[in-house]
Every structure is written in C-alpha cells, then in structure tokens.
Design an enzyme around this catalytic site. Sequence first.
Site, PDB file in Angstrom:
ATOM      1  N   ARG A  17       1.841   2.813   0.543  1.00  0.00           N
ATOM      2  CA  ARG A  17       0.435   2.491   0.791  1.00  0.00           C
ATOM      3  C   ARG A  17      -0.103   3.390   1.898  1.00  0.00           C
ATOM      4  NH1 ARG A  17       3.544  -2.253   0.605  1.00  0.00           N
ATOM      5  NH2 ARG A  17       2.969  -3.671  -1.084  1.00  0.00           N
ATOM      6  N   LYS A  51       1.742  -4.006   4.591  1.00  0.00           N
ATOM      7  CA  LYS A  51       0.997  -5.092   3.975  1.00  0.00           C
ATOM      8  C   LYS A  51       1.717  -6.431   3.943  1.00  0.00           C
ATOM      9  CE  LYS A  51      -1.822  -6.109  -0.043  1.00  0.00           C
ATOM     10  NZ  LYS A  51      -2.286  -5.660  -1.337  1.00  0.00           N
ATOM     11  N   HIS A 122      -4.837   4.919  -3.016  1.00  0.00           N
ATOM     12  CA  HIS A 122      -4.097   3.912  -3.780  1.00  0.00           C
ATOM     13  C   HIS A 122      -3.784   4.383  -5.194  1.00  0.00           C
ATOM     14  CE1 HIS A 122      -2.422  -0.059  -3.546  1.00  0.00           C
ATOM     15  NE2 HIS A 122      -2.906  -0.342  -4.748  1.00  0.00           N
ATOM     16  N   ARG A 125      -0.300   5.633  -5.494  1.00  0.00           N
ATOM     17  CA  ARG A 125       0.705   4.567  -5.593  1.00  0.00           C
ATOM     18  C   ARG A 125       0.890   4.150  -7.055  1.00  0.00           C
ATOM     19  NH1 ARG A 125       3.467   0.890  -2.645  1.00  0.00           N
ATOM     20  NH2 ARG A 125       3.323  -1.328  -3.102  1.00  0.00           N
ATOM     21  N   HIS A 149       7.234  -4.735  -3.063  1.00  0.00           N
ATOM     22  CA  HIS A 149       6.589  -5.940  -3.571  1.00  0.00           C
ATOM     23  C   HIS A 149       7.524  -7.141  -3.466  1.00  0.00           C
ATOM     24  CE1 HIS A 149       3.834  -3.305  -6.246  1.00  0.00           C
ATOM     25  NE2 HIS A 149       3.205  -3.650  -5.155  1.00  0.00           N
ATOM     26  N   TYR A 159       0.835  -2.304 -11.496  1.00  0.00           N
ATOM     27  CA  TYR A 159       1.063  -0.924 -11.083  1.00  0.00           C
ATOM     28  C   TYR A 159       1.619  -0.012 -12.165  1.00  0.00           C
ATOM     29  CZ  TYR A 159      -0.120  -2.087  -6.335  1.00  0.00           C
ATOM     30  OH  TYR A 159      -0.809  -2.461  -5.218  1.00  0.00           O
TER      31      TYR A 159
END
Length: 183
Positions: A17, A51, A122, A125, A149, A159
């Site tokens: 990220r 995050k 993003h 990613r 994640h 994703y």
Amino acid sequence: NIRDKFLLLLLYETGIRIGEALSLHLSDIVPARKKLHVKDRGELINGAEIKTVNSPRTLDIPENLANLYRNYIINVHNEEVDTNFVFIKISGPNKYEPLDHISTPKIFKRLEKRTGIRVTAHMFRHTNLTELWKTGEMRPETLKERAGHAHIQTTMQMYVHPTDEDIREEWQNAMAIKLDKKV
C-alpha cells in the site's frame, strides 16, 4: 526522476500500500538479501501508516528493485538528508523531509500528464496481486499473506481480477481435461 521511478516500481513489484511505502525506513529494505520489511511504527510525522494488524510482513523483492533502491539511495539520500524515511521530498521548501500522502497524488498526476494514462498508487497493488495469481504458481493463502490481508476472501474477491480471456482459457483447459477423461 529516480525517486518516482523507484516508488512506482516498488508499488508494482511488491503490491504494498502507498501508506506502507511512505512509512518505510532505510533499514527496512535489505537489497543484498532482496528483502523488504513492512513494520508498524504507529503514527508517523508524514501521516503514513500501515493499514491493519496483518500488515507487518517480510516480502521478497526482485533483483531489479534491489538495484534501483541502491541507485536511489546513492543519488538521493546524501549527507544533507536528515531522516530515516526512504521516500523524501526532493525539491521545494520542504526538500529532504519525508514524502507524505498529500504529495503522492501529484506524482501520479505528472505520470498521467506525460503518458495520458490515469493511474493511482492502489492500482499497482491490484495489478501485482492479479499478475501473481495469473502465474498459477501462488496459492490464494500465499497471496493473502503477501498482501497483508486478514482474510483470503479480501484478496481473492477484491484484488484478483481475471480477464475474459483468462476465464475462457481456463474453461477451455478444463473442457480438454473433461473430454480426455471421457475417452
């Protein structure tokens, strides 16, 4: 410039990220071992942060990224730089201060102006995780860990983006196997 090139390649090759990239310290990238360490440092002066609690991780990086990092450090992190942050401002009144979230959209606007292609941090990613999945060599569980994640569903549903061609090709392969079993 070399900073922007390194940032773009880092995002593309690792799928981290933008907040994780901006929170990197010089010691987090070990080019000799081709490793990148994403660490939780809490609140930082540039507003960057990881995050989730699953975000701290160690990633393998390719040789070309390790080499570009070396060149970036040699060319940008000189004796005038008084910060451990990897990404710094390279011009203007705040030169050599850590790069922040406010400044990064400007990098992508410049890229769009030069190429005519709209891109965000993003998007790199998503592209990274989709391309790794498309190799057929990474299990969903491994992709989840690489992405940082907590849940495999996040990785696979949000994703990984198979194209119509991917879907058709996999269906054709499945049909060929199915027909072989009938014979």
